[in-house]
Each structure stands twice: as C-alpha cells, then as structure tokens.
Scaffold this active site. Structure first.
Site: not given
Ligand code: FPP
Length: 235
Positions: A11, A122, A28
């Site tokens: 997050d 893993l 992201h």
């Molecule tokens: C939460 O941050 C994150 C997500 C909804 C997406 C997580 C995905 C990635 C890190 C990419 C993953 C890639 C692979 C290959 C698995 P948010 O957008 O909710 O952040 P905020 O709470 O600050 O708005």
C-alpha cells in the site's frame, strides 16, 4: 524463526507518487521494483511462500485509466521479470477471479505458471482481482454444488469440516500466512485473506510500498522472529 509464508498488502504507491508531484502510475512502477527486491530477498532468506496483494476486487472501481495502467504494468512486469523466476528457482502462482482479466494477460500468466511449476525454492503468489469475501463465497458455492451432486446420485455428502471447507478456498495447498505485512501506515485487513489470516501475525509499517526494500523486509522478519505465537492456548 523464518516465516514459511509471508503475505504483503502493498500500500502507498499513490501517496509516494503524489509526494513527488507525479501521476499515481509512477508510484505503481516504483512499486514493481519493491516487488522484485522482496521476491529476491525472500528466496535468499528461505521463505517458502510470498503472497502479494496486487489488485483487489474493490480496485476495479478505481478510474478506468488507472485500472488499465495497472493491468498493463502487471502484464509487462510479469513478462519482463521472468528471468527473476528462473534465476532464483521461483514458482509463480496467480490467485483471484481471473474471469475479469484481459485474456491476453491470463494466458501470459498461465504460460509462466506452467514453465515455473517445478521450481521449489520459493512460491510467489500474486493475488489478483482477489478478495477474501469472494474467496469464501466461491468456496461455499463449490461445496454446495458437490453436496447436491452427491445427493442427486444417492450418495452421502461429505460432512463439512474446517479442513474440507479450506480445500475449496482458492489458496488450497498453500499454508496460511505466518506473517502479514501492510505498508503505508494503514492498519486494516481490507477484505484480504479473511479465513487464512485467523492466526497470522500482523506487522504494520509507515513505509510506503515503493520504499519497502530488503532492509525494511528484514526488519519485519526480525520483528516476527521475536513474537510468541500461542494460537489461543496458554504457554
Ligand atoms: C496500493 O497502493 C497498490 C496497488 C493497488 C497496486 C500494487 C501493485 C503493484 C505494486 C504492482 C505489482 C506488480 C506485480 C508484477 C505484482 P495505492 O494505489 O492504494 O496507494 P495509495 O493508498 O497511496 O493511494
């Protein structure tokens, strides 16, 4: 003790980008670097399962532009990082309601799942279009189908036990998480693995996901190793 299964609610990507006056997708993209770092580190530290909450069922209601950007990023990352799986003998598994995903993405995923299926160092599990309530509902539905099939054949349905119910969950075969990490200061489970986290240890950190790298991961493992797990019993 090293946890067998570590799960992470990644997050804070959006806030990380906003702090730099950038678009959310920039966060992201930086988050993918953390994913790579943590996969490598988990493999090196002897963690057997690392599950990552990449996209929830609720995330579908984000603006279309962000959803599309995230899907493209994940498809591109999974393909681009395929050497990570081979180099570290990592098995890839993707769990969630894949019926909602782009077919091209699903076939790319299935191909990598198939070519890595014999790696046992893993297992990295990407929880995609996943939610805990969805998982419980699909398990209940599938049990009900098997139950009524048995009745219609004149057989006695298998009585429902916790073990039997767990075998219908999408995570069947994967041990329940020992440690659940959530980044960015939020302290909630957000409809994640509701059944599977019954006795999981939680670790919350203020660090935003793109800043969560090997050092922060090690700190979480270190913190876990000092916990006393009693599973409702007394010592
Ligand atoms: C939460 O941050 C994150 C997500 C909804 C997406 C997580 C995905 C990635 C890190 C990419 C993953 C890639 C692979 C290959 C698995 P948010 O957008 O909710 O952040 P905020 O709470 O600050 O708005």
């Amino acid at each position: 003790m090293i946890p067998t299964h570590i799960s992470i609610i990644m997050d804070g990507n959006g806030r990380w980008a906003e702090l730099r006056s950038k678009e959310r997708v920039y966060g992201h993209k930086a988050g993918v670097e953390s994913v790579r770092d943590c996969c490598e580190y988990a493999a090196k530290r002897g963690v057997k399962y690392l599950s990552l909450f990449a996209f929830s069922q609720e995330n579908w209601s984000r603006p279309e532009e962000e959803v599309n950007a995230l899907m493209e990023l994940m498809a591109a990352s999974i393909v681009k990082e395929v050497h990570l799986f081979y180099d570290n003998q990592i098995r890839l598994k993707v769990i969630g309601d894949l019926s909602k995903l782009d077919k091209d993405l699903v076939s790319k995923i299935e191909k990598i799942e198939d070519t890595t299926k014999d790696f046992s160092n893993l297992t990295v599990i990407i929880m995609l279009s996943y939610s805990g309530k969805w998982d419980l509902k699909q398990a209940a539905e599938r049990y009900a189908i098997d139950y009524s099939d048995a009745i219609s054949k004149g057989e006695t349905p298998e009585p429902l036990t916790e073990e039997l119910f767990a075998s219908y969950l999408s995570t069947y075969g994967i041990p329940d998480p020992d440690l659940l990490i959530r980044t960015s200061g939020e302290q909630r489970i957000s409809n994640y693995m509701l059944w599977q986290c019954a006795y999981t240890e939680f670790y919350f950190t203020e660090t935003l996901w793109p800043d969560f790298r090997k050092e922060q991961f090690e700190e979480a493992i270190e913190n876990f190793s000092k916990r006393e797990r009693r599973y409702g019993k007394i010592k």
